[in-house]
Design an enzyme around this catalytic site. Structure first.
Site, PDB file in Angstrom:
ATOM      1  N   HIS A 276       0.858  -1.198   0.000  1.00 47.86           N
ATOM      2  CA  HIS A 276       0.000   0.000   0.000  1.00 47.86           C
ATOM      3  C   HIS A 276       0.891   1.243   0.000  1.00 47.86           C
ATOM      4  CE1 HIS A 276      -3.959   2.001   1.454  1.00 47.86           C
ATOM      5  NE2 HIS A 276      -3.127   2.966   1.094  1.00 47.86           N
TER       6      HIS A 276
ATOM      7  N   HIS B 186       1.261   4.902  -2.256  1.00 46.29           N
ATOM      8  CA  HIS B 186       0.806   5.813  -3.318  1.00 46.29           C
ATOM      9  C   HIS B 186       2.025   6.530  -3.884  1.00 46.29           C
ATOM     10  CE1 HIS B 186      -3.517   5.609  -2.124  1.00 46.29           C
ATOM     11  NE2 HIS B 186      -3.021   5.432  -0.915  1.00 46.29           N
TER      12      HIS B 186
ATOM     13  N   ASN C 264       2.553   9.425  -5.529  1.00 48.79           N
ATOM     14  CA  ASN C 264       2.769  10.847  -5.218  1.00 48.79           C
ATOM     15  C   ASN C 264       2.860  11.138  -3.724  1.00 48.79           C
ATOM     16  OD1 ASN C 264       2.896  12.805  -7.637  1.00 48.79           O
ATOM     17  ND2 ASN C 264       1.375  11.280  -8.231  1.00 48.79           N
TER      18      ASN C 264
ATOM     19  N   HIS D 119       0.337  17.503  -6.470  1.00 48.55           N
ATOM     20  CA  HIS D 119       0.018  17.221  -7.875  1.00 48.55           C
ATOM     21  C   HIS D 119       0.335  18.418  -8.778  1.00 48.55           C
ATOM     22  CE1 HIS D 119      -2.809  13.837  -6.425  1.00 48.55           C
ATOM     23  NE2 HIS D 119      -1.671  13.335  -6.826  1.00 48.55           N
TER      24      HIS D 119
ATOM     25  N   PRO E  61      -3.946   7.444 -12.583  1.00 50.46           N
ATOM     26  CA  PRO E  61      -3.624   7.991 -13.915  1.00 50.46           C
ATOM     27  C   PRO E  61      -4.337   9.326 -14.100  1.00 50.46           C
ATOM     28  CG  PRO E  61      -4.293   5.680 -14.061  1.00 50.46           C
ATOM     29  CD  PRO E  61      -4.603   6.132 -12.670  1.00 50.46           C
TER      30      PRO E  61
ATOM     31  N   ASP F 203      -9.701   7.784  -8.277  1.00 52.06           N
ATOM     32  CA  ASP F 203      -9.881   8.841  -7.269  1.00 52.06           C
ATOM     33  C   ASP F 203     -11.384   9.028  -7.037  1.00 52.06           C
ATOM     34  OD1 ASP F 203     -10.273  11.492  -6.115  1.00 52.06           O
ATOM     35  OD2 ASP F 203      -8.176  11.900  -6.609  1.00 52.06           O
TER      36      ASP F 203
ATOM     37  N   GLY G  31      -8.557   8.321  -2.558  1.00 53.11           N
ATOM     38  CA  GLY G  31      -9.001   9.715  -2.622  1.00 53.11           C
ATOM     39  C   GLY G  31      -9.826  10.062  -1.395  1.00 53.11           C
TER      40      GLY G  31
ATOM     41  N   GLU H 292     -12.159   4.665   6.316  1.00 49.94           N
ATOM     42  CA  GLU H 292     -11.244   5.723   6.798  1.00 49.94           C
ATOM     43  C   GLU H 292     -12.001   6.774   7.592  1.00 49.94           C
ATOM     44  OE1 GLU H 292      -9.493   6.524   2.785  1.00 49.94           O
ATOM     45  OE2 GLU H 292      -7.712   6.904   3.991  1.00 49.94           O
TER      46      GLU H 292
ATOM     47  N   ASP I 144       1.702   3.630   3.188  1.00 46.35           N
ATOM     48  CA  ASP I 144       0.695   4.554   2.661  1.00 46.35           C
ATOM     49  C   ASP I 144       1.366   5.638   1.808  1.00 46.35           C
ATOM     50  OD1 ASP I 144      -1.824   5.452   2.146  1.00 46.35           O
ATOM     51  OD2 ASP I 144      -2.190   6.340   4.122  1.00 46.35           O
TER      52      ASP I 144
HETATM   53  P1  5GP Z   1      -1.130   9.396  -6.686  1.00 49.03           P
HETATM   54  O1  5GP Z   1      -2.301   8.506  -6.954  1.00 49.03           O
HETATM   55  O2  5GP Z   1      -1.338  10.786  -7.223  1.00 49.03           O
HETATM   56  O3  5GP Z   1       0.166   8.792  -7.115  1.00 49.03           O
HETATM   57  O4  5GP Z   1      -0.980   9.496  -5.089  1.00 49.03           O
HETATM   58  C1  5GP Z   1      -1.662  10.453  -4.312  1.00 49.03           C
HETATM   59  C2  5GP Z   1      -3.139  10.150  -4.256  1.00 49.03           C
HETATM   60  O5  5GP Z   1      -3.365   8.910  -3.556  1.00 49.03           O
HETATM   61  C3  5GP Z   1      -3.944  11.155  -3.453  1.00 49.03           C
HETATM   62  O6  5GP Z   1      -4.325  12.252  -4.252  1.00 49.03           O
HETATM   63  C4  5GP Z   1      -5.154  10.350  -3.005  1.00 49.03           C
HETATM   64  O7  5GP Z   1      -6.096  10.253  -4.035  1.00 49.03           O
HETATM   65  C5  5GP Z   1      -4.546   8.980  -2.776  1.00 49.03           C
HETATM   66  N1  5GP Z   1      -4.172   8.797  -1.357  1.00 49.03           N
HETATM   67  C6  5GP Z   1      -2.952   8.902  -0.807  1.00 49.03           C
HETATM   68  N2  5GP Z   1      -3.001   8.657   0.524  1.00 49.03           N
HETATM   69  C7  5GP Z   1      -4.274   8.379   0.808  1.00 49.03           C
HETATM   70  C8  5GP Z   1      -4.945   8.026   2.008  1.00 49.03           C
HETATM   71  O8  5GP Z   1      -4.379   7.920   3.114  1.00 49.03           O
HETATM   72  N3  5GP Z   1      -6.287   7.814   1.905  1.00 49.03           N
HETATM   73  C9  5GP Z   1      -6.949   7.894   0.714  1.00 49.03           C
HETATM   74  N4  5GP Z   1      -8.255   7.643   0.711  1.00 49.03           N
HETATM   75  N5  5GP Z   1      -6.343   8.230  -0.428  1.00 49.03           N
HETATM   76  C10 5GP Z   1      -5.014   8.461  -0.381  1.00 49.03           C
END
Ligand code: 5GP
Length: 356
Positions: A13, A15, A17, A65, A99, A161, A191, A221, A296
């Protein structure tokens, strides 16, 4: 704890960004500041703050972003994130990202993902297997347990998202299907949990599931009992967080044996869980329910997977052997091919004398 850094680990898990290095983020923000696109000092304050609510985290993502969403930067941060994980002995990584389409710079969801793949291709610091079509034979060499230098297997999840429409979510699923031979194995729903309705995403998620993509959902969450029940009834292959489940939800989760991605620092920093002593890790662990420690967003929460394991060891009194068993058990929850799972078992087995 040095033994935790050298322990082979699996990250499921993360992400993209959210895992950007703080130094990279500040460097990119400084350049935009010099060009007059942003006010650097304002950004710096937000970036350096290390205590933020869930709502503030999503505001930060919008800022991130703005800075990162161009092809060159996406390629760069992909490379850095994978290298950072590999350097702390993460041997298998499922990296997720949303994406993005941005017509003003000629970015489509596909070209965004191609920039991610380009980032994987550009990695030279560590050995990597990411199953790009032309490189598929490297799978046989990858994850073979021979420690020439750090080696990592990477698979990709495409995130939907919660701000997206059904149509846009469907576009992401179709892209995932088209990119299966480039290492895309599944779909994530993430998201801001206060935005969007489950019914909006369900058609795309159902289509993904019917097409044999793996699904993981950010679930519970925030307190949203109806959505939590609907998500569990959907029987995703994994869920993330699970902070606000009620007794009947726990029962369902456990009876369905849905693995839970646990992000300790994220849950504590965003105050989704008030203190680590009462984190549901303990209950799930005691119940021998499948769970996986994850970061995360290691950049946003200033953590690392080694740090998450250290936290679990310190807070829940895990022994070295228990920690090793926990790390190894993550193999079963991966969305990897059987062959990769087999190779991962060999890696853990060859490391086991140090931990058991
Ligand atoms: P990306 O998808 O742009 O590479 O990574 C950032 C995105 O992941 C955020 O804009 C958000 O949509 C999602 N994200 C990151 N951390 C979390 C979190 O703790 N909870 C949720 N629900 N979404 C997250």
């Amino acid at each position: 704890m040095e033994w935790i850094t050298s322990l082979p680990k699996i990250e499921l898990h993360a992400h993209l960004n959210g895992s950007i290095r703080e130094s990279t983020l500040l460097e990119l923000a400084r350049v935009l500041g010099e060009k007059g696109v942003i006010v650097f000092a304002d950004f710096e304050d937000v970036i350096r703050k290390n205590d933020r609510s869930l709502a503030e985290v999503f505001k930060l993502f919008d800022l991130i972003h703005m800075i990162t969403t161009d092809h060159k930067t996406v390629t760069r941060i992909t490379r850095e994130v994978v290298e950072d994980f590999a350097l702390e002995n993460v041997v298998y990584l499922e990296l997720r990202t949303t994406p993005k389409r941005n017509d003003s710079i000629g970015m489509s969801k596909r070209s965004y993902m191609e920039a991610v793949i380009q980032g994987l291709r550009s990695i030279s610091e560590v050995d990597i297997d990411f199953l790009a079509a032309s490189d598929s034979n490297t799978l046989h060499n990858a994850c073979d347990g021979i420690r020439r230098k750090k080696k990592i297997c990477v698979r990709l999840l495409l995130s939907i998202d919660r701000r997206e429409t059904t149509e846009s979510a469907m576009e992401t699923v179709k892209l995932a299907l088209e990119m299966r031979n480039a290492g895309v194995v599944g779909i994530d729903l993430s998201g801001n949990p206060l935005v969007g309705e489950w019914s909006t995403f369900l058609p795309a998620l159902q289509f993904a599931k019917d097409s044999d993509l793996y699904i993981t959902l950010h679930c519970g969450e925030v307190p949203n009992p109806k959505e939590i029940q609907a998500m569990l009834d959907f029987k995703p292959h994994r869920i993330g967080h699970a902070c606000f489940l009620k007794d009947e939800d726990w029962e369902k989760l456990k009876s369905f044996r849905i693995p839970v991605e646990i992000c300790l620092s994220s849950n504590i920093i965003t105050k989704s869980i008030s203190s680590i002593e009462i984190h549901h890790f303990a209950d799930l662990y005691d119940a021998k329910h499948p769970l996986i420690l994850c970061t995360d967003d290691f950049g946003v929460f200033s953590t690392s997977l080694s740090n998450e394991y250290s936290l679990a060891v310190a807070s829940f009194g895990l022994s070295k052997r228990e920690t090793f068993t926990l790390a190894k058990s993550a193999i079963d929850a991966t969305f990897a091919e059987d062959e990769v799972k087999q190779q991962l078992r060999l890696i853990f087995d060859s490391a086991s004398p140090e931990y058991v």
